[in-house]
Design an enzyme around this catalytic site. Sequence first.
Site, PDB file in Angstrom:
ATOM      1  N   SER A 129       5.468 -16.144  -4.073  1.00 24.28           N
ATOM      2  CA  SER A 129       4.737 -14.939  -4.438  1.00 24.28           C
ATOM      3  C   SER A 129       4.167 -15.066  -5.848  1.00 24.28           C
ATOM      4  O   SER A 129       3.378 -15.966  -6.108  1.00 24.28           O
ATOM      5  CB  SER A 129       5.652 -13.719  -4.277  1.00 24.28           C
ATOM      6  OG  SER A 129       4.918 -12.516  -4.340  1.00 24.28           O
ATOM      7  N   ASP A 151       1.347 -10.184   5.901  1.00 24.60           N
ATOM      8  CA  ASP A 151       1.470 -10.210   4.445  1.00 24.60           C
ATOM      9  C   ASP A 151       0.097  -9.944   3.831  1.00 24.60           C
ATOM     10  O   ASP A 151      -0.872 -10.618   4.192  1.00 24.60           O
ATOM     11  CB  ASP A 151       1.984 -11.580   4.006  1.00 24.60           C
ATOM     12  CG  ASP A 151       2.194 -11.714   2.508  1.00 24.60           C
ATOM     13  OD1 ASP A 151       1.916 -10.760   1.761  1.00 24.60           O
ATOM     14  OD2 ASP A 151       2.649 -12.795   2.085  1.00 24.60           O
ATOM     15  N   HIS A 160       5.997 -10.800   4.095  1.00 27.92           N
ATOM     16  CA  HIS A 160       6.117 -11.300   2.729  1.00 27.92           C
ATOM     17  C   HIS A 160       7.586 -11.317   2.300  1.00 27.92           C
ATOM     18  O   HIS A 160       8.362 -10.430   2.649  1.00 27.92           O
ATOM     19  CB  HIS A 160       5.316 -10.409   1.782  1.00 27.92           C
ATOM     20  CG  HIS A 160       5.262 -10.938   0.386  1.00 27.92           C
ATOM     21  ND1 HIS A 160       4.354 -11.897   0.003  1.00 27.92           N
ATOM     22  CD2 HIS A 160       6.014 -10.659  -0.716  1.00 27.92           C
ATOM     23  CE1 HIS A 160       4.536 -12.175  -1.274  1.00 27.92           C
ATOM     24  NE2 HIS A 160       5.537 -11.449  -1.730  1.00 27.92           N
TER      25      HIS A 160
END
Length: 311
Positions: free
Chosen positions: A155, A249, A279
Amino acid sequence: MALDEQARYLLDMIASAGRPPLHTCTPEQARQSFDFSPLAGAPEAVAQIEEITIPGPAGDIRVRIYTPHGDGPFPALVYCHGGGWVVGDLDTVDVPCRLLATRASCVVVSVDYRLAPEHRFPAAAEDAYAAFQWLVSNARALHVDATRIAVGGDSAGGNLAAVVALMARDRAAPQPCFQVLLYPVTDGALDTPSYRENAEGYLLTRDSMVWFWNHYVGDADRTHPYASPLRAEHHRGLPPAFVVTAEFDPLRDEGEAYARRLAEAGTPVECKRYDGTIHGFCWMPGVLDKGRQALDDTAAALAAAFQSDNR
């Protein structure tokens, strides 16, 4: 594809907890509630774990070093945790770092970089870069092969990993041999189809990403390539990459766009989308089978890259 049953069950559990949406919290409140460690599963044993501080651009940086069983010199991975540059810490990725160390037989250096909004862009990126260059300089003392050091993260940490590779190239400094980008943030525009399709209901929301970006850079610096690596002038001369994305996501499309940009520039890249999942799934291998699969696949990609560099 339909949402994975394990992911659906997890989302229902989170919804039933009744926590306020992240974007309505202060950073302090968000940090207090941000804990996915119960979902990570049992930690794998490594030969040694050590926490030390290393010099950074604005003071010491804490790092956690995972050493696998065996005899060095080992390849290594400098790893940056996710959390939108605002939340998360070394414990957030303890289980994934252990798994990567054991499965890829590499030293993993997990970086506790400075968080926003107390430390805004480019503080986190400069800390990640400093940690990578420190490991290169101190490889021998850590039984690490300085020619086989990769960079990775998930991320916002994937964002930092991509940026470290760009910085190293731009500054003519030692470069990573490989980059692991797990559902990375690569662009601040927030305007892709996956942002529209997955704006809410799948753990990470568009509103949360607006909140994260505002705390990290605001509007002025969003197009800077060290904030949005997709916007770099070019992507030539960067290390090979393994890119992971998740179907449900908001960041899916920008991660895949970055993989295409690397490939177009002549960089060997493997991009793997994990259908049906959300995610952050690599934080939760204890409850999401696809999270463990993705970490196993990442470790295999790392091991192959390290073996290639050792020929």
